[in-house]
Structure formats: C-alpha cells, structure tokens
Design an enzyme around this catalytic site. Structure first.
Site, PDB file in Angstrom:
ATOM      1  N   CYS A 217       0.836  -1.088  -0.141  1.00 51.45           N
ATOM      2  CA  CYS A 217      -0.040  -0.036   0.018  1.00 51.45           C
ATOM      3  C   CYS A 217       0.905   1.188  -0.115  1.00 51.45           C
ATOM      4  CB  CYS A 217      -0.985  -0.061   1.367  1.00 51.45           C
ATOM      5  SG  CYS A 217      -0.324   0.062   2.820  1.00 51.45           S
ATOM      6  N   ARG A 218       0.625   2.257   0.527  1.00 48.38           N
ATOM      7  CA  ARG A 218       1.423   3.371   0.754  1.00 48.38           C
ATOM      8  C   ARG A 218       2.516   3.405   1.777  1.00 48.38           C
ATOM      9  NH1 ARG A 218      -1.242   9.352   1.463  1.00 48.38           N
ATOM     10  NH2 ARG A 218      -0.653   8.613   3.601  1.00 48.38           N
TER      11      ARG A 218
END
Length: 157
Positions: free
Chosen positions: A111-112
C-alpha cells in the site's frame, strides 16, 4: 448491537491509522470494512514483512505475486510495474483468485506506507493462506529505494 458498534469503531480506528490516514474519504473506507479488518489491530506485529527491494526481486523472478491494495486514484498516480491492483475493500472477495494467480510463490501486499497491506495480509492469513507478506514502508519506501513506477513519471499519493 453493541458488538457491531465496537467493531465499527475498531475498523474506523484501524483505517484512519492505515495508509493515507486522514487523506482517505471516510465514507469510502468505513462503508467497505470487512469483519477481518474490524477485528484486526492497526499494528502489524503478526504479519511478516519484506523490503521493497526484495519484493521487486521476487516479483521480477516470478516467485511472488505483488498485490497493490491502494485505492484507484493512488494506483493510477503510480504503482509497481509487476503489481496487480485489488483495493483493500475487495481483497477478501478475491483471495481465491489471488491464491491461484500466485501459484507456488508468495503473496505480497503493498500500500502506501504498509498499514493497509498488513490488514490485507492478516485477512489472507485468516482465510488460511500461507506465505503471505506485507511490504514494509509501502510505496513510499519503494520510491525511496529508487524502484521503478508505472507510469514512469508517476508519483505516490
């Protein structure tokens, strides 16, 4: 009813602590919370992690499937070249497909920053999948390590 309220509160806390934090619209994240996400604490102590460099190597050599669990706008802005896109809200319903696609390799979530990918990894583990990992530091660390993005001029939002 009380249990449902507690689960929703836990889910909201976990999602706000996840990748994107306050920048994600609450309506799009809370409404799609699964039971596995609601029960999962924000800490990723029970999930094995992998560095972005190792994740890139393993996807490039075919020993892993990299799954980007960020939202559509984040994916479009920039993603790992060999990743497949399955937003976190859809991971649970697509686990069988992801398990087939990875073959004998690992299933690696990104994800981020590493929080949503840890939730996805816990969801996969709870469903009985093994050899499941989360990329430590997420796409932020991916870019920091100088790894490629698609599009080539992309960014991480």
């Amino acid at each position: 009813m009380r249990l449902r309220v507690i689960l929703l509160a836990l889910a909201a806390t976990a999602l706000l602590a996840g990748c994107g934090g306050d920048e994600q619209p609450a309506a799009s994240t809370t409404a799609t919370t699964t039971a596995a996400e609601a029960a999962a604490p924000a800490a990723a102590a029970d999930v094995l992690t992998i560095t972005p460099v190792e994740a890139d190597r393993r996807t490039a050599d075919g020993t892993a499937l990299l799954v980007d669990v960020r939202e559509d706008d984040e994916w479009r802005a920039g993603h790992a070249p060999d990743a497949v896109h399955v937003p976190l809200a859809r991971v649970e319903s697509r686990l069988a497909e992801l398990d087939r696609r990875r073959g004998d390799g690992a299933l690696i979530f990104i994800c981020r920053s590493g929080n949503r990918s840890a939730v996805a990894a816990r969801t996969a583990q709870a469903a009985g999948l093994r050899d499941v990992l989360s990329v430590s530091g997420g796409m932020g660390e991916w870019v920091g390590a100088g790894l490629p993005l698609r599009p080539a001029d992309g960014s991480v939002i």
